[in-house]
Design a protein around this motif. Structure first.
Motif, PDB file in Angstrom:
ATOM      1  N   GLY A  92       0.593  -0.879  -0.087  1.00  0.00           N
ATOM      2  CA  GLY A  92       0.283   0.101   0.167  1.00  0.00           C
ATOM      3  C   GLY A  92       0.884   1.576   0.025  1.00  0.00           C
ATOM      4  O   GLY A  92       0.926   2.573  -0.039  1.00  0.00           O
ATOM      5  N   CYS A  93       1.785   0.677   0.039  1.00  0.00           N
ATOM      6  CA  CYS A  93       3.379   2.087  -0.545  1.00  0.00           C
ATOM      7  C   CYS A  93       3.111   3.012  -1.053  1.00  0.00           C
ATOM      8  O   CYS A  93       3.065   2.452  -2.745  1.00  0.00           O
ATOM      9  CB  CYS A  93       4.423   1.709  -0.150  1.00  0.00           C
ATOM     10  SG  CYS A  93       5.668   3.030   0.418  1.00  0.00           S
ATOM     11  N   VAL A  94       2.962   4.604  -1.187  1.00  0.00           N
ATOM     12  CA  VAL A  94       3.229   5.687  -1.791  1.00  0.00           C
ATOM     13  C   VAL A  94       4.127   5.440  -2.498  1.00  0.00           C
ATOM     14  O   VAL A  94       5.548   5.948  -1.261  1.00  0.00           O
ATOM     15  CB  VAL A  94       2.779   6.696  -2.091  1.00  0.00           C
ATOM     16  CG1 VAL A  94       2.496   7.744  -3.562  1.00  0.00           C
ATOM     17  CG2 VAL A  94       1.174   6.506  -1.922  1.00  0.00           C
ATOM     18  N   VAL A  95       4.782   5.071  -3.932  1.00  0.00           N
ATOM     19  CA  VAL A  95       6.363   5.350  -4.017  1.00  0.00           C
ATOM     20  C   VAL A  95       6.519   6.367  -5.149  1.00  0.00           C
ATOM     21  O   VAL A  95       6.220   7.056  -5.849  1.00  0.00           O
ATOM     22  CB  VAL A  95       6.789   4.405  -5.069  1.00  0.00           C
ATOM     23  CG1 VAL A  95       8.393   3.829  -5.178  1.00  0.00           C
ATOM     24  CG2 VAL A  95       7.417   3.112  -3.769  1.00  0.00           C
ATOM     25  N   GLU A  96       7.352   7.484  -4.401  1.00  0.00           N
ATOM     26  CA  GLU A  96       8.341   8.510  -4.775  1.00  0.00           C
ATOM     27  C   GLU A  96      10.077   8.329  -5.679  1.00  0.00           C
ATOM     28  O   GLU A  96      10.763   7.736  -4.636  1.00  0.00           O
ATOM     29  CB  GLU A  96       8.044   9.667  -4.450  1.00  0.00           C
ATOM     30  CG  GLU A  96       6.609  10.706  -4.043  1.00  0.00           C
ATOM     31  CD  GLU A  96       6.345  11.196  -5.291  1.00  0.00           C
ATOM     32  OE1 GLU A  96       7.076  11.997  -5.845  1.00  0.00           O
ATOM     33  OE2 GLU A  96       4.781  11.309  -5.289  1.00  0.00           O
ATOM     34  N   ASP A  97       9.746   8.513  -7.226  1.00  0.00           N
ATOM     35  CA  ASP A  97      11.472   9.317  -7.068  1.00  0.00           C
ATOM     36  C   ASP A  97      11.560  10.229  -7.084  1.00  0.00           C
ATOM     37  O   ASP A  97      11.902  11.195  -7.802  1.00  0.00           O
ATOM     38  CB  ASP A  97      11.895   8.402  -8.640  1.00  0.00           C
ATOM     39  CG  ASP A  97      12.945   8.495  -9.296  1.00  0.00           C
ATOM     40  OD1 ASP A  97      13.497   8.563  -8.582  1.00  0.00           O
ATOM     41  OD2 ASP A  97      13.531   8.458 -10.034  1.00  0.00           O
TER      42      ASP A  97
END
Lengths: 402, 402
Positions: free
Chosen positions: B46-51
């Motif tokens: 459920g994690c939001v991933v940002e680069d």
């Protein structure tokens, strides 16, 4: 080059209000100059039309004192661990250049392009001339001037960063520089760096006379030492009939001597039309812009070095320099901030001798559009340059080279 | 709130080099705090991933002294034609507010949002309390604090802009303000504005004691007058056992008294842990940051007013304030510029008492990503904030509120 019609812009008005005028105008540019300015102009055949969107139109910005050849703009970050004295910085730069083979051509081009993108279309740069590098930096900056000839008007000052007396052969190199494309002779600190103010200034003034060129001298010396050197400069300016041909950059001493002594010097500077270029550094005494102008002395603005081995600061955004001039002089009123902008527009162009400057018919078509309601807002908010036109060409949009 | 994983960022390292570390890390945020920081973290369900794209990660920026209630941010341009004295500015503002019905709620919200977009996640604001407006400005700023509670940590100083003595009823209003949500008691210029330094300071210290709250006093007074007032402040801080509870904002006098007198005051301030907040104005003497810190006195940074009837300058960009602190103090070396950044990050958070601050596990997840190779570059180039996270939420991207 096709005609260019910039529609729907506001002109900064010259009355005390310094608000944008209420009526939008169009600006027609042909053959690189302003042809007509007025409401609802007709587009001639083949004309490129740009919508200004109601932005404020400023004339091209002017940088009156920088060092394009020194900059590290765009290079990997330079870690500054340099000592605090002027001589520490001169020596450090010489060692660093010897170690790295600094490319003044590539670097001056990178920074000049950044200036253009930020709306600066006329620029005076000092270029180091010394016995280590010879004319290498000059040749690099001359190549940049040539490469950008259609977009930027550039004056080059042949600048003996290490002094003209200490290293035999420097005078001959300056002489050669002035025959090779440099427009103006530079110099610095006749007491503190040269160590022999009379001989140093006599050498520089004599060289300038032989070339019939202006002088632009760095004077960092504080207080009474600087006032003494300035007196020597003014004596020679008068005696040699060089009225209107001498610029003193920095002139920090005018910020830390007694007011009566300062005002006496300012009166002589006004008589001789000696220009002051200020960078308005927050950490040093500076010539007070309002007092200098009230005395009839022209004061204009520049960055000095930008992101080089001397300093990490500085920016090709001349609106930021105007803001710093405003902050340093505690200019808060709109009419005062208009003076700060004048230091990097009209006054700077006139003092440097950049001709056909302004937003009138026949002027060179240099134009900067910013989203601002007033001149003061343009200075304090420093909005992105929506459009930059130089000599009739669009050279940047939204801060990015076109 | 879903977990947030920010991949591929550089941490500013704390050794003398102040370069970004060579190894990129990932930052895992859960429940609004930093959970793990290290290379190649696994994303929980459920994690939001940002680069992060290799950007530098700074902790949330901190504003230690501003006036959200005064700002005209986003309003039509205010034409400043105000006189030069402090009392001119106070009177002008009072007249202007009476004429316009300035909306402190809307204005403080607009500026606070601009702060967030520029990466400031913790902020101390002074709010005018006077007998004209009563608690109107306080209520406006309290509403803003409430509206942004999930995104910004805000301290409110109940500030008697016109003095506490001159207008009967002000003390009662300050008392009410401190019972209504203000955290800190303000004050200003015991000699120059109050006109009775002993009675003014006794009133303020006594009120602070009754509420058990800290004091944050504006001290604009120059030279020996300011030193005299500062002495009175330090006497009371010691006598009343308020070590670590007093802040002096501006403290201009520390920039224009003799060094031995200054150092004697600094020693007492260090003993009493009295904090200095500097705006580092270029046009006035200022407390020299290096000398103050060397004496063990904490110095942190703030804007003061931003685009209000006092001044058109100021910016919600705290990296710009760090740059101005660097310029004012002639900080050129990388290690010096890191001090300027510290004034608007770690030191400011600690001095204001904003807890769980930093980039370590368990800290409140406030994070700013900028494209910079070093801390010094972040300060001088002030790159657009690529990503701003506050308490684990993404609040802005590329300078624009998310």
């Amino acid at each position: 080059m096709n005609p260019l019609l910039v529609r729907n812009v506001q002109l900064p008005v010259s009355d005390a209000v310094h608000h944008a005028s209420d009526t939008a105008v169009d600006i027609l540019i042909e053959k690189g100059e302003f042809q007509r300015i007025g409401p609802n102009l007709e587009a001639p055949p083949g004309c490129v039309v740009e919508d200004g969107g109601g932005a404020m139109a400023l004339p091209g910005l002017v940088e009156a004192h920088t060092h394009l050849d020194k900059t590290l703009w765009g290079m990997p970050w330079y870690r500054n661990e340099v000592g605090p004295n002027l001589t520490d910085r001169i020596d450090n730069e010489r060692r660093w250049r010897a170690a790295t083979g600094h490319d003044a051509r590539a670097q001056s081009l990178a920074l000049a392009r950044a200036f253009l993108a930020a709306g600066t279309t006329r620029l005076r740069t000092h270029v180091d001339i010394d016995t280590d590098a010879g004319l290498r930096h000059l040749h690099g900056v001359l190549a940049t001037r040539e490469a950008l000839a259609a977009q930027m008007q550039m004056q080059i000052v042949a600048f003996p960063q290490s002094g003209v007396l200490g290293r035999p052969g420097t005078e001959a190199l300056l002489d050669e520089a002035l025959r090779s494309g440099a427009d103006i002779l530079g110099g610095l600190d006749p007491c503190a760096i040269e160590g022999d103010p009379v001989r140093a200034l006599d050498t520089l003034f004599s060289l300038a006379q032989r070339h019939g060129c202006p002088l632009d001298l760095h004077l960092h010396e504080p207080g009474s030492m600087g006032a003494y050197s300035l007196d020597l400069i003014l004596q020679r300016t008068a005696a040699l009939g060089m009225r209107g041909m001498v610029t003193v950059s920095h002139a920090f001493c005018l910020g830390d001597i007694a007011e009566n002594e300062r005002d006496a010097l300012l009166r002589r500077m006004a008589d001789l039309d000696v220009v002051i270029v200020t960078t308005a550094p927050p950490s040093r005494p500076v010539p007070p812009v309002a007092a200098c102008r009230a005395a009839g002395v022209r004061v204009v603005g520049g960055n000095d070095g930008i992101r080089d081995t001397w300093t990490p600061y500085g920016s090709p955004d001349m609106l930021e320099r105007a803001m710093l001039i405003g902050l340093r002089n505690n200019f808060r009123r709109d009419d005062e901030i208009a003076v700060a902008l004048d230091c990097v527009t009209h006054a700077a162009a006139a003092a440097c001798g950049f001709g056909r400057y302004g937003l009138a018919r026949g002027d060179r078509a240099d134009l900067v559009l910013v989203n601002a309601q007033t001149v003061a807002e343009a200075v304090v908010a420093r909005p992105v340059r929506q459009l930059v036109v130089s000599a009739g060409r669009i050279v940047a949009r939204n801060g990015v080279p076109a």
